[in-house]
Design an enzyme around this catalytic site. Structure first.
Site, mmCIF file in Angstrom:
data_model
loop_
_atom_site.group_PDB
_atom_site.id
_atom_site.type_symbol
_atom_site.label_atom_id
_atom_site.label_comp_id
_atom_site.label_asym_id
_atom_site.label_seq_id
_atom_site.Cartn_x
_atom_site.Cartn_y
_atom_site.Cartn_z
ATOM 1 N N CYS A 32 0.827 -1.208 0.000
ATOM 2 C CA CYS A 32 0.000 0.000 0.000
ATOM 3 C C CYS A 32 0.862 1.259 0.000
ATOM 4 C CB CYS A 32 -0.962 0.014 1.186
ATOM 5 S SG CYS A 32 -0.146 -0.118 2.796
ATOM 6 N N HIS A 311 -1.427 1.281 7.434
ATOM 7 C CA HIS A 311 -1.919 1.229 6.061
ATOM 8 C C HIS A 311 -1.779 2.616 5.445
ATOM 9 C CE1 HIS A 311 -4.185 -0.214 2.678
ATOM 10 N NE2 HIS A 311 -5.202 0.610 2.883
#
Length: 367
Positions: A32, A311
């Protein structure tokens, strides 16, 4: 993504931007950090257009000539040439090349998006410089920005320029800083220019980007063991030092230093401080040119409570709409939601989604 993609098309309806593509990127296990940066760069339109042009001129290099630049150009071309308006692309070839080029990104551990951005731009410039035969020369510059600091991660502008060449990456992202030191005995000012591709700013609780930039350019006194050697006085003297943005870049990338090393803990801690980043930014307090104005077009957001896990998502502005790119998923968001990514006014908060890298484009300078 099919349902999400069709939903996005329904939101736009007949107003879907002509020629634009909104594609999510497949995650290959904690990639990510890579996906979020790629989306921000893709919606940096001048950079995208030059990369697509580069691909058109170098698409027949073959596997032997493959490098990170050709892989990135190929990926952006894949997205740009899709017949569908929305969907998912697997950036497998690009990710494999990243891991081949840098062992730090070979593991499946959480990586830092800013480190990846810095690595990527450095490699792109290296490739372009090596391949450039007819480039413009630039002023002599230094490879890193030095500034007196406490702690293990000094403020830096991640500047570099190994050869007197300028590339289209520089034309987009490079600015010039002036490091001024004034001897308090003879008043002589020593100035040194240094290039930068992004600015790393220290942050404080309940602050703003404007205030962070003021602190970056604040005057610092050099005394005691930190005295400055003045060439005119031929001795160590007390001095005042400050950093100014001499020439702002076309694309201003600001990295908020949200990860701080805490000696008592023996590790890095994420600072969830609330730092307001405006949609429109003026740099009048930091530069010689009082008319430098910028518009925000992308934000890489870190989601999580610490630097070693979490994330990344990317928020991008495209054709006056804000979209959230979360790996494979893409959805439209309201501009008012951007305030929720400023940070937390309290030390402990359930909100862990914080702006980390900001991308601003100049609204009045075409270099």
């Amino acid at each position: 993504m099919g349902a999400a993609g069709s939903k996005l098309e329904k939101v736009f309806g007949d107003q879907f931007p002509e020629g634009e593509r909104y594609f999510g990127l497949e995650n290959f296990g904690n990639t990510c950090y890579c996906n979020s940066v790629l989306q921000a760069l893709y919606f940096c339109v001048p950079f995208r257009e030059q990369l697509l042009e580069y691909y058109a001129n170098n698409k027949n290099v073959g596997d032997a000539g493959e490098n990170l630049l050709t892989c990135l150009a190929d990926l952006f071309t894949q997205i740009n040439s899709q017949k569908k308006k929305t969907g998912v692309i697997a950036p497998k070839r690009f990710v494999q090349r990243v891991k081949k080029e840098n062992e730090a990104f070979r593991s499946y551990m959480h990586q830092d998006a800013h480190e990846f951005l810095n690595f990527l731009l450095n490699v792109l410039v290296d490739i372009l410089e090596k391949g450039s035969k007819d480039a413009k020369s630039t002023p002599e510059t230094k490879s890193t920005l030095e500034k007196v600091t406490d702690g293990p991660c000094p403020p830096q502008a991640n500047g570099f320029h190994k050869e007197p060449l300028i590339t289209w990456v520089h034309e987009n992202f490079q600015g010039i800083l002036t490091n001024e030191t004034r001897c308090l005995r003879c008043e002589t000012v020593t100035a040194r220019d240094e290039t930068f591709l992004d600015l790393s700013l220290d942050i404080e609780q309940n602050s703003s980007i404007t205030n962070c930039l003021k602190n970056f350019s604040s005057t610092e006194t050099l005394n005691a063991e930190d005295k400055f050697f003045c060439d005119k006085c031929c001795s160590l003297q007390e001095a005042q030092k400050r950093m100014k943005i001499k020439k702002p870049p076309q694309i201003l990338v600001i990295h908020l230093k949200r990860f701080k090393y805490i000696e008592q803990l023996g590790r890095y801690k994420k600072l969830s401080y609330r730092v307001v980043f405006p949609m429109e930014l003026k740099l009048s307090s930091s530069v010689n040119d009082p008319d430098s104005e910028y518009s925000l077009f992308a934000v890489v957001v870190h989601v999580g409570v610490g630097p070693n896990h979490g994330h990344y998502v990317s928020l991008v502005k495209s054709h006056n709409h804000w979209l959230c790119f979360d790996d494979e998923n893409v959805e439209m968001i309201d501009e008012a939601m951007m305030q929720s990514f400023f940070g937390s006014a309290q030390e402990y908060s359930s909100n862990t989604d914080h702006g980390y890298i900001l991308f601003y484009e100049s609204t009045n300078r075409k270099s």
